[in-house]
Design an enzyme around this catalytic site. Structure first.
Site, PDB file in Angstrom:
ATOM      1  N   SER A 172     -62.998  22.238 -31.469  1.00 15.33           N
ATOM      2  CA  SER A 172     -61.803  22.823 -32.223  1.00 15.33           C
ATOM      3  C   SER A 172     -61.953  24.080 -32.949  1.00 15.33           C
ATOM      4  O   SER A 172     -60.440  24.080 -34.001  1.00 15.33           O
ATOM      5  CB  SER A 172     -60.842  21.561 -32.466  1.00 15.33           C
ATOM      6  OG  SER A 172     -60.761  20.789 -31.090  1.00 15.33           O
ATOM      7  N   ARG A 173     -62.711  24.401 -33.651  1.00 11.26           N
ATOM      8  CA  ARG A 173     -62.555  25.587 -34.496  1.00 11.26           C
ATOM      9  C   ARG A 173     -62.851  24.926 -35.978  1.00 11.26           C
ATOM     10  O   ARG A 173     -62.573  25.372 -37.018  1.00 11.26           O
ATOM     11  CB  ARG A 173     -61.843  26.205 -34.600  1.00 11.26           C
ATOM     12  CG  ARG A 173     -62.086  27.427 -33.463  1.00 11.26           C
ATOM     13  CD  ARG A 173     -63.173  28.154 -33.206  1.00 11.26           C
ATOM     14  NE  ARG A 173     -63.249  29.204 -32.186  1.00 11.26           N
ATOM     15  CZ  ARG A 173     -63.258  28.717 -31.240  1.00 11.26           C
ATOM     16  NH1 ARG A 173     -64.433  27.790 -30.834  1.00 11.26           N
ATOM     17  NH2 ARG A 173     -64.047  30.175 -30.063  1.00 11.26           N
ATOM     18  N   LEU A 174     -63.154  23.305 -36.027  1.00 10.33           N
ATOM     19  CA  LEU A 174     -63.097  22.857 -37.155  1.00 10.33           C
ATOM     20  C   LEU A 174     -63.788  22.787 -37.148  1.00 10.33           C
ATOM     21  O   LEU A 174     -65.055  21.797 -37.606  1.00 10.33           O
ATOM     22  CB  LEU A 174     -62.277  21.573 -37.134  1.00 10.33           C
ATOM     23  CG  LEU A 174     -60.719  21.780 -36.579  1.00 10.33           C
ATOM     24  CD1 LEU A 174     -60.741  19.553 -36.063  1.00 10.33           C
ATOM     25  CD2 LEU A 174     -59.519  21.858 -37.670  1.00 10.33           C
TER      26      LEU A 174
END
Ligand SMILES: Cc1cc2nc3c(=O)[nH]c(=O)nc-3n(C[C@H](O)[C@H](O)[C@H](O)COP(=O)(O)O)c2cc1C
Length: 222
Positions: free
Chosen positions: A199-201
């Protein structure tokens, strides 16, 4: 690669995305000295047989602020914590480093979903260090280093092939290092580790060199 009928609208670059999920980084994974973490990640890249594990993107900047990048191969992280690569001192990068020794370095290991960004200052290594490394290079690379006016215009490919052949005949088997070719060592003051996450985290940890020689460590946002 040879398909010239490829239409750019068929490429759909916007739809290319991958979730990053092969690793993670937490505070407890981070070493006190970031050079140890660099060595660890380099060893991981070697162990995982990634393509060109030592490939290093070196960015320089002109005096009026124009950034400029190219890939080289890292040849050593010295005991003193310097990143060493070899190139031509009269090349475009060589001249830019002479005028502005501030550089940045990037390692990118796609298979590991990792990158390291380093900022620091660059200078030539001692001539004896360049001599020792040059002596270990394959013969053809040694001859090539002598005749290639790296980054400068040449009339055609035949020119460089002919220069190579002439120089090989001239120097014989023991090839002296040309003064225009040697090592660069980068002393880092900022090192950032990036590990892709879902999630691009992503996980990012930033080390900054302090005046007393120690490193601060901070988690930063993806
Ligand atoms: C994978 C890879 C490794 C490279 N390694 C080196 C290297 O170790 N030293 C070098 O001078 N050029 C290396 N090159 C070529 C450089 O990227 C660049 O073209 C050259 O150094 C001239 O750069 P400049 O004109 O900015 O000075 C490499 C290129 C690639 C793609």
């Amino acid at each position: 690669m040879t398909d010239t009928n490829h239409k750019s609208e068929e490429m759909n670059l916007e739809d290319i995305r991958r979730d990053y999920n092969v690793g993670s980084l937490s505070h407890s994974d981070m070493t006190e000295d970031p050079l140890d973490k660099c060595r660890e990640w380099l060893e991981d890249a070697l162990r995982m047989n990634v393509i060109e594990p030592t490939a290093l993107i070196v960015s320089t900047a002109t005096l009026d602020g124009q950034p400029c990048t190219r890939t080289v191969l890292l040849k050593e992280i010295s005991e003193e914590g310097k990143f060493i690569f070899y190139s031509n001192y009269e090349s475009r990068k060589g001249h830019q480093i002479d005028l502005n020794p501030k550089v940045s370095l990037t390692f990118l290991w796609h298979q590991l979903q990792r990158q390291i960004h380093i900022e620091g200052t660059c200078r030539h290594v001692a001539p004896e260090v360049s001599d020792a490394y040059f002596a270990k290079r394959p013969y053809k690379s040694q001859v090539g280093a002598r005749i290639s006016p790296q980054s400068h215009p040449i009339p055609n490919r035949m020119f460089i092939v002919t220069e190579f052949a002439k120089e090989a005949l001239r120097v014989g088997v023991k090839v002296p290092r040309p003064e225009s070719w040697g090592g660069f060592e980068v002393t880092p003051h900022r090192i950032e580790f990036w590990q892709g996450r879902p999630s691009r985290l992503h996980d990012r940890f930033l080390y900054l060199l302090q005046e007393d020689g120690s490193w601060s460590l901070t988690r930063i946002a993806p």
